[in-house]
Design a protein around this motif. Sequence first.
Motif, short mmCIF file in Angstrom:
data_model
loop_
_atom_site.label_atom_id
_atom_site.label_comp_id
_atom_site.label_asym_id
_atom_site.label_seq_id
_atom_site.Cartn_x
_atom_site.Cartn_y
_atom_site.Cartn_z
N UNK A 49 -2.11 6.74 15.99
CA UNK A 49 -1.35 6.67 14.75
C UNK A 49 -1.30 8.03 14.06
N UNK A 50 -0.12 8.38 13.57
CA UNK A 50 -0.01 9.45 12.58
C UNK A 50 0.60 8.84 11.33
N UNK A 51 -0.07 9.03 10.20
CA UNK A 51 0.39 8.51 8.92
C UNK A 51 0.82 9.70 8.06
N UNK A 52 2.07 9.69 7.61
CA UNK A 52 2.62 10.77 6.80
C UNK A 52 3.03 10.22 5.44
N UNK A 53 2.60 10.88 4.37
CA UNK A 53 2.95 10.44 3.02
C UNK A 53 3.51 11.62 2.24
N UNK A 54 4.61 11.38 1.54
CA UNK A 54 5.23 12.44 0.75
C UNK A 54 4.37 12.86 -0.43
N UNK A 55 3.42 12.04 -0.81
CA UNK A 55 2.50 12.36 -1.88
C UNK A 55 1.07 12.19 -1.39
N UNK A 56 0.16 11.83 -2.27
CA UNK A 56 -1.20 11.55 -1.82
C UNK A 56 -1.31 10.15 -1.23
N UNK A 57 -2.15 10.00 -0.22
CA UNK A 57 -2.39 8.67 0.34
C UNK A 57 -3.01 7.78 -0.74
N UNK A 58 -2.49 6.57 -0.85
CA UNK A 58 -2.98 5.66 -1.88
C UNK A 58 -2.40 5.94 -3.25
N UNK A 59 -1.38 6.79 -3.32
CA UNK A 59 -0.73 7.07 -4.59
C UNK A 59 0.43 6.12 -4.82
N UNK A 60 1.40 6.55 -5.58
CA UNK A 60 2.56 5.70 -5.84
C UNK A 60 2.16 4.39 -6.50
N UNK A 61 2.89 3.34 -6.16
CA UNK A 61 2.59 2.03 -6.75
C UNK A 61 1.21 1.54 -6.37
N UNK A 62 0.71 1.98 -5.21
CA UNK A 62 -0.61 1.54 -4.76
C UNK A 62 -1.74 2.21 -5.52
N UNK A 63 -1.42 3.19 -6.34
CA UNK A 63 -2.44 3.85 -7.14
C UNK A 63 -2.52 3.32 -8.55
N UNK A 64 -2.03 2.11 -8.76
CA UNK A 64 -2.02 1.52 -10.09
C UNK A 64 -3.35 0.95 -10.51
N UNK A 65 -3.33 0.09 -11.53
CA UNK A 65 -4.55 -0.36 -12.18
C UNK A 65 -4.82 -1.86 -12.06
N UNK A 66 -3.79 -2.68 -11.86
CA UNK A 66 -3.96 -4.12 -12.06
C UNK A 66 -4.80 -4.79 -10.98
N UNK A 67 -4.24 -4.95 -9.79
CA UNK A 67 -4.97 -5.60 -8.70
C UNK A 67 -5.10 -7.10 -8.82
N UNK A 68 -4.20 -7.76 -9.56
CA UNK A 68 -4.23 -9.23 -9.66
C UNK A 68 -3.70 -9.83 -8.37
N UNK A 69 -4.45 -10.75 -7.78
CA UNK A 69 -4.07 -11.41 -6.53
C UNK A 69 -3.81 -12.88 -6.87
N UNK A 70 -2.59 -13.17 -7.26
CA UNK A 70 -2.28 -14.48 -7.82
C UNK A 70 -1.33 -15.25 -6.91
N UNK A 71 -1.61 -16.53 -6.69
CA UNK A 71 -0.71 -17.35 -5.88
C UNK A 71 0.53 -17.77 -6.64
N UNK A 72 1.57 -18.10 -5.87
CA UNK A 72 2.73 -18.76 -6.45
C UNK A 72 2.31 -20.16 -6.93
N UNK A 73 3.17 -20.78 -7.74
CA UNK A 73 2.92 -22.15 -8.16
C UNK A 73 2.82 -23.06 -6.92
N UNK A 74 1.97 -24.07 -6.95
CA UNK A 74 1.77 -24.91 -5.76
C UNK A 74 2.84 -25.99 -5.56
#
Length: 404
Positions: A49-74
């Motif tokens: 594998x070669x992984x190329x990122x235009x910015x820092x790895x783990x940046x962008x939307x993945x560098x946010x703060x929330x991290x809520x892992x919520x299911x859809x309605x059942x």
Amino acid sequence: MSTGDKAADGASQSGPSFPSYRTVDLLIIGGGIMGLWAALFARRAGLGVHLADAGPVGGGASGGLLGALMPHMPDRWSDKKQLQFDALVSLEAEIARLEAETGLSAGYRRTGRLIPLGKPHLRTIALGHEADALAHWRKDGRPFYWHVRDQGFAGDLLAPEAIASGWVHDTLAARVSPRRLTAVLRAVLEADRGVSISQQTGVARLDGAVGRAVLSDGSELAFHHAVIAAGAGSAPLLAALSGPFAKPVLVPVKGQAALLGAGLDPDMPVIYRDGLYVVPHENGEVAIGSTSENRFAEPFSTDSALDDLVAAAVALMPGLAGADVIERWAGLRPKAIGRDPMVGPLPGHARLSVLTGGFKVSFGVAHLLSAALVSVIAGAREETGLPASFDPSAHLDLAGGRPA
């Protein structure tokens, strides 16, 4: 397949001459949560594998703060809801495995979720969902619940008017630290000699016919297969490969969030109401989010919209009043047309696939989507087995694009 450095056979037989360049089994464009999981599963399948990122790895939307892992309605159960349920359950073991391998914490806890019920009709709807969860939220004999309550600890946390008709406590939801999880994934990959990573290096040109990429630093890379997993940054590549589109196949949506030092119990459930998230993390910190702004002038700057969000969180949960704001964050999340993730081979391009667009759900499902896509690339199966609406062809049809 070769994972070593070598000249690409026949790559310069037509057109201008190029110097020799590395060949990899899999080029992954984008080092966010999707790209990182794809790289991990590719290595488990034995691919270089070669992984190329235009910015820092783990940046962008993945560098946010929330991290809520919520299911859809059942309710109104579907193949998409089943997939998300399976992903949210299986993520727990995947993260535990990574934490054991690295000795690092991803900040994961299955805390559950509280949903305030401020009006009687909301309670009536929630009671119906309680039965739906009993029917659908079960995996390998392990049940998860959607309890409707009006007695208990939520009364000490939330404003009385917010829970005038009680609250829901679901036991399936969880949370993770986005930055810690991407750091754990990156640590695993950096320790693997079969992985190379380039940061601040986007892809200037991608040729799936011959399997060649020209990176933004001028270097070249030959590949047997490439995965476009650059989040909102995937749009220009998709437009160049499969456009023009009558409608954008992928658009950026601005999100804002804040991190507060509130001294909350890290085992406290995630709180959700009408697009407002209150997510407790380690060390008493709590993330507040998030906006969904389709129009914006400054994509990476916070503004009064975030102030309003924090004020709404304090009104919902008075105990947050006076908490110090540790960080304010803004970034762009990818939203594919139709909102479903875009996962699978790119029509008309035998060596190219897409893995992006999981608007608001990426952290909960990225591992499952990545595993499904890599299994096709590695030849373990012919199709991803994912819902048909996830296939890139479905998105291109909605966007009115043309095959390359």
